[in-house]
Design a protein around this motif. Structure first.
Motif, PDB file in Angstrom:
ATOM      1  N   LYS A 211      -0.482  14.254  -0.248  1.00  0.00           N
ATOM      2  CA  LYS A 211      -1.539  13.586  -0.916  1.00  0.00           C
ATOM      3  C   LYS A 211      -1.073  12.154  -1.598  1.00  0.00           C
ATOM      4  N   ARG A 212       0.279  11.935  -1.824  1.00  0.00           N
ATOM      5  CA  ARG A 212       0.610  10.917  -2.416  1.00  0.00           C
ATOM      6  C   ARG A 212       1.618  10.060  -1.690  1.00  0.00           C
ATOM      7  N   CYS A 233      -3.677   1.829   5.742  1.00  0.00           N
ATOM      8  CA  CYS A 233      -4.857   2.113   5.573  1.00  0.00           C
ATOM      9  C   CYS A 233      -5.341   2.504   6.894  1.00  0.00           C
ATOM     10  N   THR A 242      -9.342   8.798   4.292  1.00  0.00           N
ATOM     11  CA  THR A 242      -9.812   7.964   3.600  1.00  0.00           C
ATOM     12  C   THR A 242      -8.770   7.397   2.221  1.00  0.00           C
ATOM     13  N   MET A 244      -7.205   6.671  -1.115  1.00  0.00           N
ATOM     14  CA  MET A 244      -7.847   6.525  -2.424  1.00  0.00           C
ATOM     15  C   MET A 244      -8.822   7.443  -2.825  1.00  0.00           C
ATOM     16  N   LYS A 245      -9.383   8.220  -1.655  1.00  0.00           N
ATOM     17  CA  LYS A 245     -10.209   9.307  -1.867  1.00  0.00           C
ATOM     18  C   LYS A 245      -9.411  10.634  -1.468  1.00  0.00           C
ATOM     19  N   ASP A 246      -9.131  10.656  -0.109  1.00  0.00           N
ATOM     20  CA  ASP A 246      -8.268  11.816   0.320  1.00  0.00           C
ATOM     21  C   ASP A 246      -6.924  11.913   0.061  1.00  0.00           C
ATOM     22  N   TYR A 248      -3.546   9.414  -2.083  1.00  0.00           N
ATOM     23  CA  TYR A 248      -3.376   8.304  -3.001  1.00  0.00           C
ATOM     24  C   TYR A 248      -2.164   7.462  -2.188  1.00  0.00           C
TER      25      TYR A 248
END
Ligand SMILES: [Zn+2]
Ligand SMILES: [Zn+2]
Length: 267
Positions: A211-212, A233, A242, A244-246, A248
């Motif tokens: 996630k990060r 991105c 996505t 910064m949504k799904d 970081y």
């Protein structure tokens, strides 16, 4: 809570701070000791809690501050045998107690922090990335990577956070002013990872649950932060993930600390 910060990242110097409870470590120390001390201060930390500096490989952008910091703050330096052999002449005099060995595949535990190096393809004596295990969390530092393969990918998968190299844009490199032999070195299987490949790897790891993401070790000459960010991105968006949504996503800068990242254990 785990605290992570990239203090410096890039071909001009690398240093990453990771801490949990009362144990803190640095991965690499490739800028001057003074700059690392100031960067630590800027995120509210000091050398009092640093239990060790773990070195990925002997290139100067990973070791140039390590010797002085070890002497000044009495901190052990950890590296594998071949890396020690290669970097020892550039380290100055070290206290023998601060020369510590950690071989690829071996796990060293300091306090609640376990560190495990894994081999990476790069033109150094015995270069490694690091997995850091804290409680149920896995963090990964992986820069200076000539190419990706399944074995390496397996070490990166299922990380809660990864700092991954996004070194250059191939077109900028090819049209840039670097001499051909240097271009060849960077593009080779033992050189550096390009933005495009970083994007593919990040998208794959995101699909596996990471996630990060921090993108790091950007080339000053053949990349710029917006381009690396945009390329990665786009690779994520292609997989319907996505940023910064799904997940970081941040670019770790060469001359200043990244945002401080906190990860809760046991969550
Ligand atoms: Zn490097
Ligand atoms: Zn290197």
């Amino acid at each position: 809570m785990i605290k992570i910060c990239s203090l410096f990242s890039g071909s001009s110097g690398n240093c990453i701070f990771i801490s949990y409870n009362n144990t803190s470590i640095l991965i690499d120390a490739g800028v001057s000791g003074r700059r690392i001390e100031n960067a630590l201060k800027s995120i509210g930390e000091s050398f009092d809690n640093i239990a060790g500096i773990f070195i990925t490989h002997e290139h100067s952008d990973h070791i140039s501050g390590a010797g002085i910091l070890s002497r000044r703050h009495k901190i052990p330096i950890f590296a594998n045998t071949e890396t020690w052999d290669a970097m020892r002449p550039f380290m100055g005099k070290l206290d023998s107690g601060n020369i510590r060995y950690i071989e690829p595949g071996e796990t060293k535990t300091i306090g609640d922090v376990s560190v495990k190096p894994f081999p990476i393809p790069h033109d150094a004596a015995c270069p490694v990335g690091y997995n850091i295990f804290i409680e149920d969390k896995k963090l990964t530092i992986a820069t200076d990577i000539g190419h990706m393969n399944d074995l390496l990918l397996a070490n990166l998968e299922k990380s809660d956070m990864i700092l991954l190299e996004s070194n250059h844009d191939i077109e900028m490199l090819m049209t840039g002013r670097y001499p051909w032999p240097l271009k060849q070195r960077i593009l080779s299987d033992h050189g550096h990872l390009c933005n495009e490949m970083a994007g593919k790897v990040v998208a794959h790891l995101a699909q596996c649950g990471t996630k990060r993401f921090l993108l790091g070790h950007l080339s000053q000459e053949n990349n710029f932060p917006e381009l690396a960010y945009r390329t990665v991105c786009n690779a994520l968006l292609e997989k319907n993930i996505t940023p910064m949504k799904d997940v970081y996503l941040e670019v770790a800068m060469r001359d200043r600390a990244s945002n401080v990242m906190y990860i809760n254990t046991g969550a």
